[in-house]
Design a protein around this motif. Structure first.
Motif, PDB file in Angstrom:
ATOM      1  N   LEU A  77       0.823  -1.205   0.000  1.00  0.00           N
ATOM      2  CA  LEU A  77       0.000   0.000   0.000  1.00  0.00           C
ATOM      3  C   LEU A  77       0.864   1.264   0.000  1.00  0.00           C
ATOM      4  N   LEU A  78       1.947   1.227   0.768  1.00  0.00           N
ATOM      5  CA  LEU A  78       2.841   2.388   0.838  1.00  0.00           C
ATOM      6  C   LEU A  78       3.447   2.679  -0.533  1.00  0.00           C
ATOM      7  N   ILE A  79       3.898   1.630  -1.205  1.00  0.00           N
ATOM      8  CA  ILE A  79       4.476   1.812  -2.540  1.00  0.00           C
ATOM      9  C   ILE A  79       3.418   2.286  -3.530  1.00  0.00           C
ATOM     10  N   PHE A  80       2.205   1.764  -3.382  1.00  0.00           N
ATOM     11  CA  PHE A  80       1.130   2.163  -4.290  1.00  0.00           C
ATOM     12  C   PHE A  80       0.827   3.653  -4.171  1.00  0.00           C
ATOM     13  N   PHE A  81       0.633   4.125  -2.945  1.00  0.00           N
ATOM     14  CA  PHE A  81       0.209   5.508  -2.752  1.00  0.00           C
ATOM     15  C   PHE A  81       1.337   6.518  -2.976  1.00  0.00           C
ATOM     16  N   LEU A  82       2.576   6.143  -2.643  1.00  0.00           N
ATOM     17  CA  LEU A  82       3.669   7.107  -2.717  1.00  0.00           C
ATOM     18  C   LEU A  82       4.535   6.973  -3.968  1.00  0.00           C
ATOM     19  N   SER A  83       4.394   5.858  -4.695  1.00  0.00           N
ATOM     20  CA  SER A  83       5.208   5.680  -5.899  1.00  0.00           C
ATOM     21  C   SER A  83       4.379   5.397  -7.147  1.00  0.00           C
ATOM     22  N   VAL A  84       3.522   4.387  -7.062  1.00  0.00           N
ATOM     23  CA  VAL A  84       2.782   3.966  -8.257  1.00  0.00           C
ATOM     24  C   VAL A  84       1.883   5.087  -8.771  1.00  0.00           C
ATOM     25  N   ILE A  85       1.130   5.727  -7.873  1.00  0.00           N
ATOM     26  CA  ILE A  85       0.227   6.796  -8.309  1.00  0.00           C
ATOM     27  C   ILE A  85       1.007   7.934  -8.956  1.00  0.00           C
ATOM     28  N   ARG A  86       2.136   8.298  -8.359  1.00  0.00           N
ATOM     29  CA  ARG A  86       2.972   9.344  -8.960  1.00  0.00           C
ATOM     30  C   ARG A  86       3.459   8.922 -10.340  1.00  0.00           C
ATOM     31  N   ALA A  87       3.892   7.670 -10.441  1.00  0.00           N
ATOM     32  CA  ALA A  87       4.445   7.186 -11.708  1.00  0.00           C
ATOM     33  C   ALA A  87       3.412   7.173 -12.822  1.00  0.00           C
ATOM     34  N   LEU A  88       2.161   6.898 -12.475  1.00  0.00           N
ATOM     35  CA  LEU A  88       1.114   6.814 -13.500  1.00  0.00           C
ATOM     36  C   LEU A  88       0.910   8.130 -14.233  1.00  0.00           C
ATOM     37  N   PHE A  89       1.119   9.242 -13.545  1.00  0.00           N
ATOM     38  CA  PHE A  89       0.933  10.548 -14.178  1.00  0.00           C
ATOM     39  C   PHE A  89       2.040  10.869 -15.188  1.00  0.00           C
ATOM     40  N   HIS A  90       3.158  10.158 -15.089  1.00  0.00           N
ATOM     41  CA  HIS A  90       4.281  10.404 -15.998  1.00  0.00           C
ATOM     42  C   HIS A  90       4.674   9.115 -16.726  1.00  0.00           C
ATOM     43  N   PHE A  91       3.712   8.210 -16.851  1.00  0.00           N
ATOM     44  CA  PHE A  91       4.030   6.867 -17.321  1.00  0.00           C
ATOM     45  C   PHE A  91       4.598   6.862 -18.737  1.00  0.00           C
TER      46      PHE A  91
END
Length: 261
Positions: A77-91
């Motif tokens: 969950l920590l990786i999802f909220f702090l990394s994955v979501i950010r990465a999706l905007f610049h995927f």
């Protein structure tokens, strides 16, 4: 083969602890190499310090087996909220690291599954407990496989970069660039297929551990100030651990048939 599960969990946790330390140094949550937060949010360094501390605590929980399933799921969950979501905007601009963030999250699901008992070893009619384990494995592999395939494709698309990344003491850079690309793609496909998941995950673990020893350690030692090489060292160790844990869980048991007269 079950003996691979324990070191696999520890390797993943140690790799993430290393990344957590880099979070303190970088003053940002860098697990999965997400893009920087928008400057207007002004979240760092406070968020980086808090999230890195929490990540270390959760990793220690995995190592010491203190509520390890919950710890691993919270890591995801920590990786999802702090990394994955950010990465999706610049995927589209940084798809390799986007897939990497998703894969590290999937790795946490694999580690969580490794702590659940499994009496049937991923076969139909498993108990509810085994079903939860199976769902975590399926989700984890679905999240990890695209990263392997994308990484393999990158070996062909960015072949010049990969060749230069290989240390000079390793010969045949051209061969290893494309061979490893094929292996990554094959591994990504292999962990998605039930008949090949065990062998594919085992070979991926061995391959990535080999990179950790032959590639990432020498690069880190030669330039300890390079942030990318620090992260590569930790990431490769963590991913190797995930694949060893997956290999341990997907080894099929031999059925012994006893004839009764």
């Amino acid at each position: 083969m079950k003996k691979l599960s324990e070191p696999g969990r520890v390797m993943y946790a140690i790799g993430l602890i290393g990344l957590s330390i880099i979070c303190f140094i970088s003053k940002d949550f860098i697990v999965g190499r997400p893009p920087a937060w928008p400057a207007s949010l002004n979240l760092n360094p406070a968020l980086a310090y808090v999230s890195a501390t929490v990540l270390i605590i959760l990793c220690i929980g995995v190592i010491l087996k203190k509520r390890p399933v919950i710890s691993a799921l919270l890591i995801a969950l920590l990786i999802f909220f702090l990394s994955v979501i950010r990465a999706l905007f610049h995927f589209m601009n940084d798809w390799v690291n986007g897939y990497k963030a998703i894969a590290l999250m999937g790795g946490a699901l694999i580690i969580a599954a490794s702590f659940l008992e499994n009496k049937h070893n991923i076969i139909p009619n498993a108990s509810a407990h085994d079903s939860r384990r199976r769902l975590l494995i399926i989700a984890g592999t679905i999240f990890i496989a695209p990263f392997l395939i994308a990484g393999g494709y990158a070996h062909f698309k960015y072949a010049d970069f990969v060749r230069n990344f290989i240390p000079t003491y390793i010969p045949f850079h051209e061969f290893w660039t494309y061979f490893c690309g094929v292996c990554l793609i094959s591994g990504g496909v292999g962990i998605l297929l039930r008949p090949t998941i065990h062998l594919a995950s085992l070979l991926c673990g061995i391959m990535i551990l080999g990179w950790f020893i032959l590639l990432h350690i020498p690069r880190f030692v030669s330039n300890m100030n390079d942030v990318s090489d620090r992260m590569g060292l930790c990431e490769s160790f963590a991913f190797a651990g995930v694949f060893f844990a997956l290999a341990a869980m997907t080894k099929r048991k031999k059925r012994i048939i006893v004839n009764q007269e």
